[in-house]
Design a protein around this motif. Structure first.
Motif, PDB file in Angstrom:
ATOM      1  N   CYS A  28      -5.420  -7.398  -7.374  1.00 14.78           N
ATOM      2  CA  CYS A  28      -4.982  -7.722  -6.019  1.00 14.78           C
ATOM      3  C   CYS A  28      -5.354  -6.642  -5.028  1.00 14.78           C
ATOM      4  CB  CYS A  28      -3.469  -7.927  -5.995  1.00 14.78           C
ATOM      5  SG  CYS A  28      -2.543  -6.465  -6.455  1.00 14.78           S
ATOM      6  N   ARG A  59       8.206  -9.226  -8.775  1.00 17.41           N
ATOM      7  CA  ARG A  59       7.669  -9.266  -7.420  1.00 17.41           C
ATOM      8  C   ARG A  59       7.966  -7.973  -6.674  1.00 17.41           C
ATOM      9  NH1 ARG A  59       9.398 -15.488  -5.841  1.00 17.41           N
ATOM     10  NH2 ARG A  59       7.631 -16.515  -6.900  1.00 17.41           N
ATOM     11  N   VAL A  60       9.145  -7.419  -6.893  1.00 20.21           N
ATOM     12  CA  VAL A  60       9.485  -6.136  -6.273  1.00 20.21           C
ATOM     13  C   VAL A  60       8.536  -5.049  -6.752  1.00 20.21           C
ATOM     14  CG1 VAL A  60      11.227  -4.319  -6.155  1.00 20.21           C
ATOM     15  CG2 VAL A  60      11.902  -6.708  -5.889  1.00 20.21           C
ATOM     16  N   ARG A  63       5.068  -5.500  -5.156  1.00 24.41           N
ATOM     17  CA  ARG A  63       5.047  -5.167  -3.727  1.00 24.41           C
ATOM     18  C   ARG A  63       5.148  -3.669  -3.505  1.00 24.41           C
ATOM     19  NH1 ARG A  63       8.995  -8.803  -0.236  1.00 24.41           N
ATOM     20  NH2 ARG A  63       7.959  -7.567   1.384  1.00 24.41           N
ATOM     21  N   ARG A  66       1.795  -2.017  -4.744  1.00 23.64           N
ATOM     22  CA  ARG A  66       0.672  -2.250  -3.829  1.00 23.64           C
ATOM     23  C   ARG A  66       0.854  -1.473  -2.530  1.00 23.64           C
ATOM     24  NH1 ARG A  66      -1.027  -8.265  -2.992  1.00 23.64           N
ATOM     25  NH2 ARG A  66       1.201  -8.439  -2.611  1.00 23.64           N
ATOM     26  N   HIS A  67       2.080  -1.508  -1.988  1.00 18.14           N
ATOM     27  CA  HIS A  67       2.360  -0.777  -0.751  1.00 18.14           C
ATOM     28  C   HIS A  67       2.133   0.721  -0.939  1.00 18.14           C
ATOM     29  CE1 HIS A  67       4.243   0.196   3.067  1.00 18.14           C
ATOM     30  NE2 HIS A  67       5.007   1.074   2.438  1.00 18.14           N
TER      31      HIS A  67
END
Length: 359
Positions: A28, A59-60, A63, A66-67
């Motif tokens: 991703c 999902r946390v 995220r 990636r952040h």
């Protein structure tokens, strides 16, 4: 710490789910193998609520991971870029003498400096304007100083002065900037070979490339094609001082809070509109006209709103942002250098205190 936390969550999820789940790579971010993020395919089970909780956790993780990677990459780029602007001047800040507390001298990018005399269309307008071209930037990042267009139009408390009037401290500030720049040039003259013919210029909003104040310090005896290319927007500091002197000379006036002015449509681009009316700003007359036109476009309130929309200001703060997006290079540099000076001073003070405590 955040990275360690993410790894702990990943380990927990992997141990809890790997016995029953697949393990497919999802690129991703970039294609680098080390930057791949593993996404687990959840099987259908009877306990739907437990599966939903696991999905939420994953999902946390994704995220946050990636952040964190994106922010780290931007921070690394911003730091490297900021360092590039002080590469040849880092050990010459002392020539500012007492002005070091207020200002910083920065150089152009090395590639821009090396192509100062190039007439290649790819470098004209991008390269340094002279063989010796520096920038004087302010440590104080209050947005009232972000560009010459708004000098004196409001004070530190965002109280706005009426058109053709000026906050008195703006005039003294620009005079100090001029003195600081010439002080630095005098100090490095023997080291860098500066001539006595030095030009100090601002690029007024609309014609500027960076939304943080920087005064161009240019050796006029060695100008290159980029200088001639940008003469239409090189506004001398003396012209700025003359206009501010006239505005201050009009005497006392009534000021108003910035919030009392109406907002304008967010579809209006102040930069484009300013350049359209004032394509040339390099004299007293054109500078005065640009400031008058600015009021017709909405004045300081309109500008503040636009800077907020673009990310250069945050609601409730009067200081320019120093993050990586948008990357405001001179604001970032001023922030980093000021923090570094504060840390250095703190370490010295601590060392002295520890030395006094020793028997």
């Amino acid at each position: 710490r955040i990275n360690t936390f993410v790894r702990q969550i990943e380990t927990f999820l992997f141990n809890a789910l790997s016995s029953t789940m697949g393990n497919d790579a999802c690129k991703c971010l970039k294609s680098d193998a080390e930057k791949e993020v593993l996404v687990f395919a959840l099987p259908v089970t009877a306990d739907a609520s437990e599966d939903a909780e696991k999905v939420r956790y994953m999902r946390v993780v994704l995220r946050v991971q990636r952040h964190w990677r994106v922010v780290t990459a931007r921070k690394r780029f911003a730091n490297q870029a900021a360092v590039s602007y002080t590469g040849s001047t880092a050990n010459k800040q002392t020539f500012l003498l007492h002005w070091q507390a207020k200002y910083i001298i920065a150089n152009n990018l090395p590639a821009n400096d090396s192509h100062w005399d190039s007439d290649d269309p790819g470098w004209v307008g991008k390269a340094s304007m002279s063989k010796r071209h520096r920038f004087l930037i302010r440590r104080n990042l209050h947005w009232r100083w972000f560009n010459a267009l708004v000098f004196g139009m409001l004070d530190d408390n965002e109280m706005v002065y009426p058109e053709c009037h000026c906050c008195p401290d703006a005039l003294s500030e620009i005079r100090m900037m001029k003195e600081a720049a010439l002080t630095w040039v005098k100090g490095v003259r023997e080291v860098e070979g500066w001539s006595e013919n030095v030009g100090l210029f601002f690029h007024v909003y609309g014609h500027n490339s960076v939304n943080s104040l920087h005064m161009h310090v240019v050796d006029l005896d060695f100008v290159g094609p980029s200088f001639h290319c940008q003469e239409f927007k090189n506004l001398s500091v003396d012209h700025v001082i003359q206009v501010l002197e006239e505005d201050v000379g009009r005497g006392h006036c009534q000021v108003s809070p910035l919030s009392s002015f109406p907002a304008i449509e967010d579809t209006i681009d102040l930069k484009v509109a300013s350049v359209k009316v004032c394509p040339v700003i390099n004299t007293v007359e054109t500078y005065r006209r640009a400031r008058q036109n600015f009021w017709t476009l909405g004045g300081p309130r309109a500008l503040r709103d636009q800077l907020e929309r673009q990310g250069f200001l945050k609601d409730g703060s009067a200081k320019l942002t120093t993050s990586n997006k948008p990357f405001n290079v001179f604001a970032r540099l001023a922030y980093q250098d000021s923090v570094g000076r504060a840390l250095f001073a703190s370490e010295n003070s601590l060392s002295k205190l520890q030395g006094l405590e020793r028997p």
